[in-house]
Design a protein around this motif. Sequence first.
Motif, short mmCIF file in Angstrom:
data_model
loop_
_atom_site.label_atom_id
_atom_site.label_comp_id
_atom_site.label_asym_id
_atom_site.label_seq_id
_atom_site.Cartn_x
_atom_site.Cartn_y
_atom_site.Cartn_z
N GLN A 1 10.59 1.22 5.61
CA GLN A 1 10.83 0.89 7.02
C GLN A 1 10.98 -0.63 7.18
O GLN A 1 11.70 -1.09 8.03
N PRO B 1 0.85 -1.19 0.00
CA PRO B 1 0.00 0.00 0.00
C PRO B 1 0.89 1.23 0.00
O PRO B 1 1.89 1.28 0.72
N ARG C 1 -4.39 7.08 16.41
CA ARG C 1 -4.58 5.74 15.87
C ARG C 1 -4.86 4.74 16.98
O ARG C 1 -5.64 3.80 16.80
N GLU D 1 4.42 8.56 -1.23
CA GLU D 1 5.78 8.10 -0.91
C GLU D 1 6.67 8.18 -2.15
O GLU D 1 7.51 7.31 -2.38
N SER E 1 5.15 10.00 8.43
CA SER E 1 4.16 9.01 8.81
C SER E 1 2.75 9.55 8.57
O SER E 1 2.49 10.72 8.70
N LYS E 2 1.85 8.63 8.21
CA LYS E 2 0.48 9.04 7.90
C LYS E 2 -0.42 8.96 9.12
O LYS E 2 -1.60 9.22 9.06
N ARG F 1 12.26 5.91 9.11
CA ARG F 1 11.74 6.46 7.87
C ARG F 1 12.78 7.37 7.25
O ARG F 1 13.32 8.25 7.92
N PHE G 1 0.96 5.59 -0.11
CA PHE G 1 0.28 6.88 -0.09
C PHE G 1 1.32 7.98 0.09
O PHE G 1 1.99 8.04 1.13
N ASN H 1 -7.97 8.73 -1.72
CA ASN H 1 -7.37 8.02 -0.60
C ASN H 1 -8.43 7.24 0.17
O ASN H 1 -9.41 7.80 0.64
N ALA I 1 5.53 0.84 2.02
CA ALA I 1 6.22 1.44 0.88
C ALA I 1 7.33 2.38 1.34
O ALA I 1 8.14 2.84 0.54
N ASP I 2 7.36 2.68 2.64
CA ASP I 2 8.26 3.74 3.10
C ASP I 2 9.66 3.26 3.45
O ASP I 2 10.43 3.98 4.08
N ASP J 1 -2.70 4.58 -3.10
CA ASP J 1 -3.91 4.90 -2.37
C ASP J 1 -4.26 6.39 -2.53
O ASP J 1 -4.37 7.11 -1.56
N1 UDP Z 1 -0.61 4.18 3.60
C1 UDP Z 1 -1.63 4.04 2.67
N2 UDP Z 1 -2.77 4.76 2.82
C2 UDP Z 1 -2.96 5.61 3.87
C3 UDP Z 1 -1.93 5.72 4.84
C4 UDP Z 1 -0.77 4.99 4.67
O1 UDP Z 1 -1.49 3.29 1.72
O2 UDP Z 1 -4.02 6.24 3.94
C5 UDP Z 1 0.64 3.41 3.44
C6 UDP Z 1 1.91 4.23 3.53
O3 UDP Z 1 2.29 4.76 2.28
C7 UDP Z 1 2.92 3.20 4.01
C8 UDP Z 1 2.08 2.29 4.89
O4 UDP Z 1 0.72 2.50 4.50
O5 UDP Z 1 3.42 2.43 2.93
C9 UDP Z 1 2.26 2.59 6.37
O6 UDP Z 1 2.05 3.96 6.64
P1 UDP Z 1 3.04 4.79 7.56
O7 UDP Z 1 4.47 4.48 7.22
O8 UDP Z 1 2.64 6.22 7.48
O9 UDP Z 1 2.70 4.23 8.99
P2 UDP Z 1 3.74 4.01 10.19
O10 UDP Z 1 4.92 3.26 9.63
O11 UDP Z 1 4.12 5.37 10.65
O12 UDP Z 1 3.00 3.21 11.20
#
Ligand code: UDP
Length: 324
Positions: free
Chosen positions: A99, A11, A212, A15, A206-207, A201, A13, A72, A96-97, A44
């Motif tokens: 991590q 997924p 959450r 990136e 972060s989204k 990251r 969004f 989205n 996708a980020d 997304d």
């Molecule tokens: N993502 C997505 N749609 C959203 C929010 C996030 O597809 O509405 C994707 C984002 O691109 C990433 C993954 O979900 O690949 C995890 O998001 P993020 O890294 O922001 O979360 P965290 O690692 O901070 O928990």
Amino acid sequence: MSSPYLSIVIPLFNEAESVPKLHEELAAALDALDVESEVIVVDDGSRDSSFAALQAVHERDPRWTILRFRRNHGQTTALSAGFEKARGEVVITLDADLQNDPQDIPRLLATLDEGYDIVSGWRRDRKEPFLTRRLPSMLANGLISRVTGVHLHDYGCTLKAYRNVVVKNIHLYGELHRFIPAVASQIGVQVTEIAVNDRPRRYGSSKYGISRTIRVLLDLITVRFILGYSTRPLQVFGGLGLLTGGLGVLIGLILSIEKLAFDVDIGNRPLLTLAVLLVIAGVQLISIGLVAEILVRSWHEMRDRPVYVMRDVLEREEVEDGET
Ligand code: UDP
Ligand code: MG
């Protein structure tokens, strides 16, 4: 076209900056495998140049399939679109980020081969702030494990490997993706976890924020209900209803005997109010159970598929004439 063994579902969004490196790292990891693979990225509804970057990769690498939402919808929906498209026998999800580390893929596959249906990544050494990220996540994981009975250290880690049967048999709504191992326990799955690499990251942001945690807790209530009672709501509500209603009737009876046999005045007794309240509550609970029962039935009839999923079927085939 033959089906690949492995589908990577990502997924994505906003990136854009991560895409080239993601492609490079994934290609290195997938090339080293001796199985065929495909990569399904679900854009997304990104508002940056992510799609252009993905398109560029898609042109160079035929393994990459790009799906793009019009808006989205959130990570869970993105994952379920990817699951729908995935053809592999094994599906691995990845953020996708960058991590998550694609170098962990071979170990996930090897562990799955030991006879599991889900192998969950566990970011043992998380590179995120303690107070706002790791602590809430620790508490949430403990709670989710207890409530669902599926014990994992890291529900939130996207890096997980699933057998195809898992992702094709669960339905994801809202933000339920992190509960896949718990939801899948409904069809009967072997789940395990292995430590995976976590990296800070590098690009983008972060989204999600701390809010959450609350949404995850609310989702947990939904999951608990789905897991425990979704095929037999009356047993839960009805049980409670019988209990409260029965207690109410009992108290009422005692009061009636007092009144009729011993002529005790019961008009001013708080117990009388309690008895009435309990009986009403009991009737209400049983009615809710019945309504829920009807809802559940129409839902299952509508879906027109069984509530179970077979693991194996041993069946003797008809032996044709002349064969020995
Ligand atoms: N993502 C997505 N749609 C959203 C929010 C996030 O597809 O509405 C994707 C984002 O691109 C990433 C993954 O979900 O690949 C995890 O998001 P993020 O890294 O922001 O979360 P965290 O690692 O901070 O928990
Ligand atoms: Mg992330």
